[in-house]
Design a protein around this motif. Structure first.
Motif, PDB file in Angstrom:
ATOM      1  N   SER A   1      24.447  -7.806  -8.918  1.00  0.00           N
ATOM      2  CA  SER A   1      24.038  -8.325  -8.629  1.00  0.00           C
ATOM      3  C   SER A   1      22.737  -7.869  -8.878  1.00  0.00           C
ATOM      4  O   SER A   1      21.369  -7.822  -8.772  1.00  0.00           O
ATOM      5  N   GLY A   2      23.161  -6.772  -7.364  1.00  0.00           N
ATOM      6  CA  GLY A   2      21.076  -5.958  -7.784  1.00  0.00           C
ATOM      7  C   GLY A   2      20.615  -5.022  -7.353  1.00  0.00           C
ATOM      8  O   GLY A   2      19.595  -4.574  -7.531  1.00  0.00           O
ATOM      9  N   ALA A   3      22.042  -4.423  -8.225  1.00  0.00           N
ATOM     10  CA  ALA A   3      21.346  -3.300  -9.082  1.00  0.00           C
ATOM     11  C   ALA A   3      20.623  -2.892  -9.758  1.00  0.00           C
ATOM     12  O   ALA A   3      19.520  -2.035  -9.530  1.00  0.00           O
ATOM     13  N   HIS A   4      20.539  -4.554 -10.936  1.00  0.00           N
ATOM     14  CA  HIS A   4      19.165  -4.551 -11.745  1.00  0.00           C
ATOM     15  C   HIS A   4      18.793  -5.739 -11.486  1.00  0.00           C
ATOM     16  O   HIS A   4      17.532  -6.163 -12.404  1.00  0.00           O
ATOM     17  N   ASP A   5      18.639  -6.210 -10.237  1.00  0.00           N
ATOM     18  CA  ASP A   5      17.442  -7.511 -10.107  1.00  0.00           C
ATOM     19  C   ASP A   5      16.394  -7.093  -9.653  1.00  0.00           C
ATOM     20  O   ASP A   5      15.932  -7.850  -8.658  1.00  0.00           O
ATOM     21  N   TYR A   6      15.262  -6.819 -10.774  1.00  0.00           N
ATOM     22  CA  TYR A   6      14.493  -6.386 -10.798  1.00  0.00           C
ATOM     23  C   TYR A   6      13.095  -7.602  -9.872  1.00  0.00           C
ATOM     24  O   TYR A   6      13.078  -8.276 -10.008  1.00  0.00           O
ATOM     25  N   ARG A   7      12.684  -7.294  -8.809  1.00  0.00           N
ATOM     26  CA  ARG A   7      10.627  -7.605  -8.037  1.00  0.00           C
ATOM     27  C   ARG A   7      10.245  -7.767  -8.403  1.00  0.00           C
ATOM     28  O   ARG A   7       9.900  -6.704  -8.387  1.00  0.00           O
ATOM     29  N   ILE A   8       9.295  -8.517  -9.155  1.00  0.00           N
ATOM     30  CA  ILE A   8       7.820  -7.500  -9.282  1.00  0.00           C
ATOM     31  C   ILE A   8       7.021  -8.304  -7.607  1.00  0.00           C
ATOM     32  O   ILE A   8       6.872  -9.357  -6.767  1.00  0.00           O
ATOM     33  N   ARG A   9       6.184  -7.124  -7.288  1.00  0.00           N
ATOM     34  CA  ARG A   9       6.123  -6.748  -5.691  1.00  0.00           C
ATOM     35  C   ARG A   9       4.356  -6.935  -5.785  1.00  0.00           C
ATOM     36  O   ARG A   9       3.614  -6.123  -6.794  1.00  0.00           O
ATOM     37  N   ARG A  10       3.730  -8.268  -5.552  1.00  0.00           N
ATOM     38  CA  ARG A  10       1.615  -7.533  -5.890  1.00  0.00           C
ATOM     39  C   ARG A  10       1.240  -7.235  -4.688  1.00  0.00           C
ATOM     40  O   ARG A  10       1.599  -8.371  -3.736  1.00  0.00           O
ATOM     41  N   VAL A  11      -0.167  -6.642  -5.099  1.00  0.00           N
ATOM     42  CA  VAL A  11      -0.869  -6.386  -3.314  1.00  0.00           C
ATOM     43  C   VAL A  11      -1.539  -5.949  -4.512  1.00  0.00           C
ATOM     44  O   VAL A  11      -2.366  -5.738  -4.864  1.00  0.00           O
ATOM     45  N   THR A  12      -2.823  -6.749  -3.312  1.00  0.00           N
ATOM     46  CA  THR A  12      -4.206  -6.049  -3.343  1.00  0.00           C
ATOM     47  C   THR A  12      -4.797  -5.791  -2.165  1.00  0.00           C
ATOM     48  O   THR A  12      -4.825  -5.668  -1.417  1.00  0.00           O
ATOM     49  N   VAL A  13      -5.936  -4.828  -2.797  1.00  0.00           N
ATOM     50  CA  VAL A  13      -6.003  -3.847  -2.042  1.00  0.00           C
ATOM     51  C   VAL A  13      -7.842  -4.096  -1.946  1.00  0.00           C
ATOM     52  O   VAL A  13      -8.348  -3.576  -3.261  1.00  0.00           O
ATOM     53  N   THR A  14      -8.588  -3.607  -1.094  1.00  0.00           N
ATOM     54  CA  THR A  14     -10.006  -4.063  -2.143  1.00  0.00           C
ATOM     55  C   THR A  14     -10.520  -2.706  -1.271  1.00  0.00           C
ATOM     56  O   THR A  14     -10.174  -2.280   0.319  1.00  0.00           O
ATOM     57  N   LEU A  15     -11.420  -2.112  -1.872  1.00  0.00           N
ATOM     58  CA  LEU A  15     -11.619  -0.917  -2.001  1.00  0.00           C
ATOM     59  C   LEU A  15     -13.420  -1.095  -2.017  1.00  0.00           C
ATOM     60  O   LEU A  15     -14.198  -1.070  -2.863  1.00  0.00           O
ATOM     61  N   PRO A  16     -14.277  -0.588  -0.904  1.00  0.00           N
ATOM     62  CA  PRO A  16     -15.667  -1.366  -0.408  1.00  0.00           C
ATOM     63  C   PRO A  16     -16.528   0.454  -1.870  1.00  0.00           C
ATOM     64  O   PRO A  16     -17.767   0.017  -2.216  1.00  0.00           O
ATOM     65  N   ASN A  17     -15.652   0.564  -2.267  1.00  0.00           N
ATOM     66  CA  ASN A  17     -16.851   2.183  -2.724  1.00  0.00           C
ATOM     67  C   ASN A  17     -16.262   2.224  -4.225  1.00  0.00           C
ATOM     68  O   ASN A  17     -16.018   3.367  -5.099  1.00  0.00           O
ATOM     69  N   LEU A  18     -15.632   0.743  -4.392  1.00  0.00           N
ATOM     70  CA  LEU A  18     -15.030   0.749  -6.123  1.00  0.00           C
ATOM     71  C   LEU A  18     -15.955   0.943  -6.995  1.00  0.00           C
ATOM     72  O   LEU A  18     -16.932  -0.117  -7.027  1.00  0.00           O
ATOM     73  N   PRO A  19     -15.899   0.901  -7.972  1.00  0.00           N
ATOM     74  CA  PRO A  19     -16.875   1.386  -9.237  1.00  0.00           C
ATOM     75  C   PRO A  19     -17.133  -0.006 -10.243  1.00  0.00           C
ATOM     76  O   PRO A  19     -15.924  -0.618  -9.725  1.00  0.00           O
ATOM     77  N   LYS A  20     -18.217  -0.637  -9.810  1.00  0.00           N
ATOM     78  CA  LYS A  20     -17.924  -1.983 -10.614  1.00  0.00           C
ATOM     79  C   LYS A  20     -16.995  -2.617 -12.216  1.00  0.00           C
ATOM     80  O   LYS A  20     -16.547  -3.851 -12.211  1.00  0.00           O
ATOM     81  N   ASN A  21     -16.960  -1.625 -12.522  1.00  0.00           N
ATOM     82  CA  ASN A  21     -15.948  -1.988 -13.895  1.00  0.00           C
ATOM     83  C   ASN A  21     -14.943  -2.088 -13.591  1.00  0.00           C
ATOM     84  O   ASN A  21     -14.123  -1.927 -14.223  1.00  0.00           O
ATOM     85  N   PHE A  22     -14.113  -1.143 -12.835  1.00  0.00           N
ATOM     86  CA  PHE A  22     -13.194  -1.168 -12.125  1.00  0.00           C
ATOM     87  C   PHE A  22     -12.443  -2.066 -11.178  1.00  0.00           C
ATOM     88  O   PHE A  22     -11.048  -2.580 -10.305  1.00  0.00           O
ATOM     89  N   ASP A  23     -13.673  -3.373 -11.095  1.00  0.00           N
ATOM     90  CA  ASP A  23     -12.971  -4.266 -10.283  1.00  0.00           C
ATOM     91  C   ASP A  23     -12.013  -5.221 -10.730  1.00  0.00           C
ATOM     92  O   ASP A  23     -12.712  -5.056 -11.906  1.00  0.00           O
TER      93      ASP A  23
END
Length: 354
Positions: free
Chosen positions: A87-109
């Motif tokens: 069961s565990g070898a291929h029990d793929y899980r999506i892990r979501r994370v958000t990172v905020t960068l103050p210097n991120l260009p507007k078009n990459f937001d």
């Protein structure tokens, strides 16, 4: 075991390991039983007799509870390891994370980054399940994809029958990859250095055959409208005994003015050992390597794995000052052909403008 294939060897060794661990646990429980029986015997001797001969009463039987506990203890490793494979070898899980960068260009937001790591194609035994994992990632519709190393265990030929699966990984802004410690063939005997070099050339060619932009101590500028960010790719570089093929100074050269710098580097120990001290303007490093030991517990705020005794950063998101590190728990497996409490990971990181 040398005459068997890698997958067969891993199953045989796993079975032997489970057998010996089971015996050990059973012996421990029975030893506890023997101690409590000895204590009862001594107590019986002092209170009811003065010699070993002619002790009144019947011989004290083994505790039924502890005997059954020993049987349960011996079955746990087999059950857990079998479950981890099935069961565990291929029990793929999506892990979501958000990172905020103050210097991120507007078009990459809002940029959605998909990350896979540690495929270890030489260990697979279920091609349909692997295909399912790739399809899960594609269903997330990432804007860009990163693969952070260890495509194979030792030989480039291991990925041959999986190229038609992993070449399906595509994203609007491309797929970018780097090499991990297992990709160099350092853990296998070669007839000659030329054979080893040829194997690595074949490994790099496999990345290109899958249409991955493999970054060998180099960088790529990604542009959306007038905005640009840098993707930096470092060959494997690990602290301590691990190989140091990476040349981050070479990869970094030319991205000094980029507003955001994203680094792909397989081994998370690279972050503390070099990245943070020498390249403080690298915003996020993406790594893998640890597999989360393929064993652990992650429930709520509880996060434990034997991996944490080897690596300071071993799974998930870490932050020091303005710099981030994300350690992917791995797509595949090595050695033990399964996972217990540490399922294979598909990462989706969203970048937000601060």
């Amino acid at each position: 075991l040398s005459e068997y294939g890698a997958t067969t060897r891993s199953f045989i060794l796993t079975g032997l390991f489970a057998l010996y661990v089971s015996k050990f646990l059973g012996i421990v429980v029975l030893f506890i039983d023997d101690i409590q029986r000895a204590v009862k015997w001594v107590a019986h001797f002092f209170y009811h007799g003065t010699s070993h001969k002619g002790l009144p009463g019947e011989t004290i039987p083994r505790s039924e509870f502890l005997t059954k506990a020993a049987l349960v203890a011996t079955s746990i490793p087999f059950g857990a390891m079998a479950y981890g494979i099935i069961s565990g070898a291929h029990d793929y899980r999506i892990r979501r994370v958000t990172v905020t960068l103050p210097n991120l260009p507007k078009n990459f937001d809002g940029l959605r980054i998909g990350q896979l790591s540690d495929i270890h194609s030489g260990s697979f035994f279920n091609k349909a399940a692997v295909k399912g994992g790739v399809e899960m990632m594609l269903a997330q519709k990432p804007d860009i994809l990163f693969f952070t190393g260890d495509l194979v265990n030792n030989e480039a030929s291991e990925v041959k029958e999986y190229i038609d699966i992993f070449n399906k990984l595509k994203a609007p802004l491309g797929v970018y990859s780097v090499t991990g410690n297992h990709d160099y063939g350092d853990y296998q005997h070669w007839d000659s250095m030329e054979a080893k070099r040829r194997n690595f050339r074949d490994l790099v060619a496999a990345h290109k055959q899958m249409h991955y932009n493999i970054l060998m101590n180099e960088h790529k500028i990604i542009q959306l409208g007038s905005d640009k960010i840098a993707i930096i790719g470092n060959e494997n570089w690990g602290a301590g005994r691990f190989s140091k093929y990476g040349r981050l100074k070479d990869a970094y050269q030319g991205v000094e003015d980029a507003s955001v710098k994203l680094l792909l580097s397989h081994d998370p120990s690279h972050w503390d050992a070099q990245v943070r001290s020498e390249f403080p303007d690298i915003d996020i490093m993406f790594a893998g390597h640890t597999h989360g030991f393929q064993f652990g517990v992650e429930v709520g705020n509880i996060k434990w794995s034997p991996s944490q005794y080897v690596y300071k950063q071993w799974a998930g998101l870490y932050q020091e000052g303005k710099q981030y590190l994300y350690v992917n728990r791995g797509f595949g497996y090595l050695g033990y052909p399964g996972r217990i409490g540490m399922p294979p990971e598909l990462t989706i990181m969203e970048l937000k403008r601060g």
